[in-house]
Design an enzyme around this catalytic site. Structure first.
Site, short mmCIF file in Angstrom:
data_model
loop_
_atom_site.label_atom_id
_atom_site.label_comp_id
_atom_site.label_asym_id
_atom_site.label_seq_id
_atom_site.Cartn_x
_atom_site.Cartn_y
_atom_site.Cartn_z
N ALA A 198 0.95 -1.19 -0.05
CA ALA A 198 0.01 -0.07 0.09
C ALA A 198 0.86 1.24 0.11
O ALA A 198 1.92 1.18 0.83
CB ALA A 198 -1.07 0.06 1.15
N ASP A 199 0.53 2.27 -0.77
CA ASP A 199 1.09 3.55 -0.79
C ASP A 199 0.31 4.46 0.20
O ASP A 199 1.03 5.46 0.63
CB ASP A 199 1.12 4.09 -2.04
CG ASP A 199 2.19 3.41 -2.81
OD1 ASP A 199 3.35 3.98 -3.14
OD2 ASP A 199 1.95 2.27 -3.23
N ARG A 200 -0.75 4.27 0.59
CA ARG A 200 -1.59 5.10 1.64
C ARG A 200 -2.76 4.45 1.86
O ARG A 200 -3.30 3.67 1.08
CB ARG A 200 -2.02 6.37 0.86
CG ARG A 200 -2.69 7.58 1.83
CD ARG A 200 -2.84 8.92 1.21
NE ARG A 200 -1.65 9.42 1.00
CZ ARG A 200 -0.98 10.41 1.36
NH1 ARG A 200 -1.46 10.95 2.43
NH2 ARG A 200 -0.06 11.00 0.96
N ALA A 211 -4.48 2.98 -1.51
CA ALA A 211 -3.86 3.19 -2.73
C ALA A 211 -2.91 2.32 -2.97
O ALA A 211 -2.14 2.23 -2.06
CB ALA A 211 -3.50 4.61 -2.80
#
EC number: 5.3.1.23
Length: 365
Positions: free
Chosen positions: A248-250, A258
């Site tokens: 996950a990036d966020r 995201a």
């Protein structure tokens, strides 16, 4: 065999593995300052949300070390730290880790500047940047151990029964300071003798799965199979996937997250086939200030990444291209969020209590 290193650091020196050259060539880029790091992040020579945050922090440490003699006041040093990290943040703003690193180091610089001792302040900021590197390795190990246990539980695996796990993009040693997040979970399963096979998606259009994850699996002799992105559902339908774990990036406050483009499609297919789907990320990736996935800024990349392959055009001249680097997976499709502090699961209301979990983790409870 030791894990690959995306980041090589010693006081005053930083080298980043050029991931654009993999798997055909292994070479490192000498990073002397924050401008060079900005370019490496923007061009994706280094990538992965944890790795770019650590790279940025260490690039600042290198440049601070070089400028010890020219930053003669705490005010000048604090302004330098603030400007340099603000600039690096513009390279890839979707990943929350980079913003978290920026806020952490800038706050540290501000606090240390109050002493009036510029030498001590610079040393303290450098040590703070270096601490982030060590912390990431430790958190990835914990994510791997906790994630492996969570996947085995979700699959209902019996003692001694091995499982088959699917992943996308690259979330291993090349995307972190070492060991990895989602790929760290797969690595932990393998080390404990509970992994039958890892399936990695090629991850178009940048091919992080085929270029990087497959490279890591082969390097560490983990049994792996590479498939095209559009083969995932067919593999699930055959019953060959026990669980899915991605990075996950966020992660938003409601559990929306995201991640690399294609993750949403993977989650929809997983839900249809009854395959448990996890995301794995450090607590620094959790963003309780972002209410839902609709509030996450999605980076768009150049169209040439889709129309060209190895520098050669493979699509018709003049065709329009839409090339988002990430998509948002709704929390409803997710089984759990794996972190170094434990796994966030849905509460009685069917929601992921991300904000409460972050508050407890940062409070040391």
């Amino acid at each position: 065999m030791s894990s690959l290193e995306a980041i090589r650091y010693a006081r005053g020196n930083l080298e980043l593995l050029d991931q654009l050259a993999l798997p055909l060539e292994t070479k490192y880029i000498d990073v002397r300052d924050c401008n060079a790091c900005w370019r490496c992040i923007k061009d994706m020579n280094v990538r992965g949300a944890p790795a770019i945050a650590i790279a940025a922090a260490l690039a600042l440490a290198v440049e601070l070390e070089a400028k010890r003699g020219t930053l003669t006041t705490c005010e000048a040093a604090e302004a330098f730290v603030r400007e340099r990290f603000d600039h690096m943040y513009t390279s890839r703003p979707t990943a929350v880790n980079l913003g978290e690193a920026k806020n952490r180091i800038q706050a540290l610089a501000k606090r240390l500047s109050e002493s009036g001792d510029v030498s001590g302040m610079i040393e303290g900021v450098i040590e703070g940047c270096e601490a982030m590197h060590a912390e990431d390795v430790a958190s990835c190990r914990a994510i791997g151990d906790k994630g492996a246990a969570a996947l085995l539980r979700a699959c209902g695996a019996k003692d001694g029964e091995n499982i088959k796990v699917m992943t996308c993009c690259n979330t291993g040693s090349l995307a972190t300071a070492g060991y990895g997040t989602a790929l760290g979970v797969i690595r932990a399963l393998w080390e404990s003798g509970r992994l039958e096979r890892a399936y990695c998606l090629e991850t178009r259009p940048y091919n992080q799965g085929s270029r990087l994850t497959a490279y890591e699996l082969v390097y560490e002799k983990i049994p792996g199979t590479l498939i095209c992105d559009n083969m995932a559902a067919a593999l699930m339908a055959r019953g060959d996937v026990d669980a899915i774990v991605v990075g996950a990036d966020r992660v938003a406050a409601n559990g929306d997250f995201a991640n690399k483009i294609g993750t949403y499609s993977l989650a929809v297919n997983a839900k249809h086939h009854g395959v448990p789907m996890f995301t794995a990320a450090p607590v620094t990736t959790l963003d309780p200030e972002t209410a839902t996935g609709a509030d996450i800024h999605i980076e768009e990349r150049p169209g040439e990444e889709v129309t060209h392959s190895l520098g050669k055009r493979v699509a018709a001249e003049g065709i329009d291209v839409w090339n988002p680097s990430f998509d948002v997976t709704p929390a409803a499709l997710l089984t759990g969020v794996i972190t170094e502090h434990g796994v966030i699961e849905k509460n009685a209301s069917g929601l992921f209590p991300v904000a409460d979990f972050v508050a407890q983790a940062k409070g040391g409870t």
